[in-house]
Write a protein that holds these residues in place. Structure first.
Motif, mmCIF file in Angstrom:
data_model
loop_
_atom_site.group_PDB
_atom_site.id
_atom_site.type_symbol
_atom_site.label_atom_id
_atom_site.label_comp_id
_atom_site.label_asym_id
_atom_site.label_seq_id
_atom_site.Cartn_x
_atom_site.Cartn_y
_atom_site.Cartn_z
ATOM 1 N N UNK A 88 -11.898 1.232 -25.457
ATOM 2 C CA UNK A 88 -10.523 1.001 -25.023
ATOM 3 C C UNK A 88 -10.487 0.258 -23.692
ATOM 4 N N UNK A 89 -11.406 0.607 -22.796
ATOM 5 C CA UNK A 89 -11.413 -0.048 -21.482
ATOM 6 C C UNK A 89 -11.666 -1.546 -21.629
ATOM 7 N N UNK A 90 -12.521 -1.902 -22.575
ATOM 8 C CA UNK A 90 -12.853 -3.312 -22.768
ATOM 9 C C UNK A 90 -11.650 -4.112 -23.252
ATOM 10 N N UNK A 91 -10.684 -3.423 -23.858
ATOM 11 C CA UNK A 91 -9.502 -4.141 -24.359
ATOM 12 C C UNK A 91 -8.449 -4.344 -23.270
ATOM 13 N N UNK A 92 -8.714 -3.826 -22.085
ATOM 14 C CA UNK A 92 -7.734 -3.896 -21.003
ATOM 15 C C UNK A 92 -7.238 -5.295 -20.682
ATOM 16 N N UNK A 93 -8.143 -6.270 -20.466
ATOM 17 C CA UNK A 93 -7.678 -7.617 -20.131
ATOM 18 C C UNK A 93 -6.762 -8.215 -21.195
#
Length: 278
Positions: free
Chosen positions: A1-6
């Motif tokens: 999920x963190x990687x989808x932030x941008x």
């Protein structure tokens, strides 16, 4: 999920009417570790863009910093390394875009105790009217001050004549050699916790720089691996033979030394008073 932030950030501009994606992004930022925190990454990207003379959206960068959660400390360290540090040294002018971003981000780092006051004040003095908001962030109170003689003068052997309260005597300042930063270096041990003004009497033009302790990796490296420092120009004197007073807009903190640099050969420093407190 963190990687989808941008990707989420790009679909959730601050101006969007649907604020659900922005709320999701805020939740992510509050939970993601510094290494993959989308808000922390956004701040770093904005700093890099500003250094390239691009114009990152200031409101977006401020929002990202305010919501950086666990990445706040690392983001403020990046601000210090990439922006506040370069703004606190004597040298090439810092890009206006970077100064504008610094003014936008610094308040959050100051309010959360993540930006060292000595570094901030050094940048405020060096930039002065180029970034006037920095001076308003000064949190140093007033203390009792007095002229303080240096403990470790380095330079001409008769440097003491600039501190003997005799306006007839003085020290001729050699031009600084290549590889050195001053004709005369006035060291303090322990450092001056607080410096408020400089009074100079000289027979020719020159400048004073303060050496202010900085976090690791910020500013210049001390010789011998003894940490880092920034060196804002704190006074430019004309050298009329009369007393000249330089009072920086905010006090300088943690000053290890003051350097005297003549602008031409033959300048004589008659008297120098550094007003501060240990």
């Amino acid at each position: 999920a963190c990687a989808r932030g941008p990707a989420l950030a790009s679909r959730a501009p601050l101006t969007a009417k649907d604020d659900l994606p922005r709320e999701l992004l805020a939740t992510l930022c509050e939970r993601c570790a510094p290494a993959d925190n989308p808000c922390g990454q956004a701040v770093t990207r904005a700093l890099q863009e500003a250094a390239r003379r691009e114009n990152p959206p200031l409101q977006e960068a401020s929002w990202s910093l305010e919501h950086a959660g666990p990445a706040l400390g690392a983001a403020c360290q990046e601000l210090a390394r990439q922006a506040v540090g370069p703004a606190a040294v004597t040298g090439p002018e810092v890009e206006p875009q970077l100064l504008a971003l610094t003014e936008a981000l610094a308040p959050t780092c100051v309010e959360t105790g993540q930006l060292p006051a000595p570094l901030l004040n050094a940048a405020a003095v060096q930039q002065a009217q180029r970034a006037p908001m920095l001076a308003t962030l000064n949190r140093a109170g007033t203390v009792e001050t007095k002229p303080i003689e240096p403990d470790q003068p380095t330079g001409p052997g008769d440097a003491f004549r600039a501190f003997d309260q005799d306006e007839l005597s003085g020290v001729k300042l050699p031009m600084a050699d290549a590889g050195t930063d001053a004709a005369l270096r006035l060291g303090y041990a322990p450092s001056l916790k607080y410096v408020v003004s400089f009074q100079v009497r000289a027979t020719g033009p020159g400048s004073l720089r303060a050496h202010v302790r900085a976090p690791d990796g910020v500013g210049h490296a001390q010789p011998g691996g003894k940490g880092f420092f920034v060196d804002p120009t704190v006074c430019r004197f004309h050298g009329t033979g009369r007393w000249e007073i330089c009072k920086p807009g905010v006090p300088l903190l943690d000053v290890d030394a003051v350097s005297v640099l003549p602008e031409r050969p033959g300048v004589e420093l008659k008297e120098l008073e550094i007003i501060g407190a240990r």
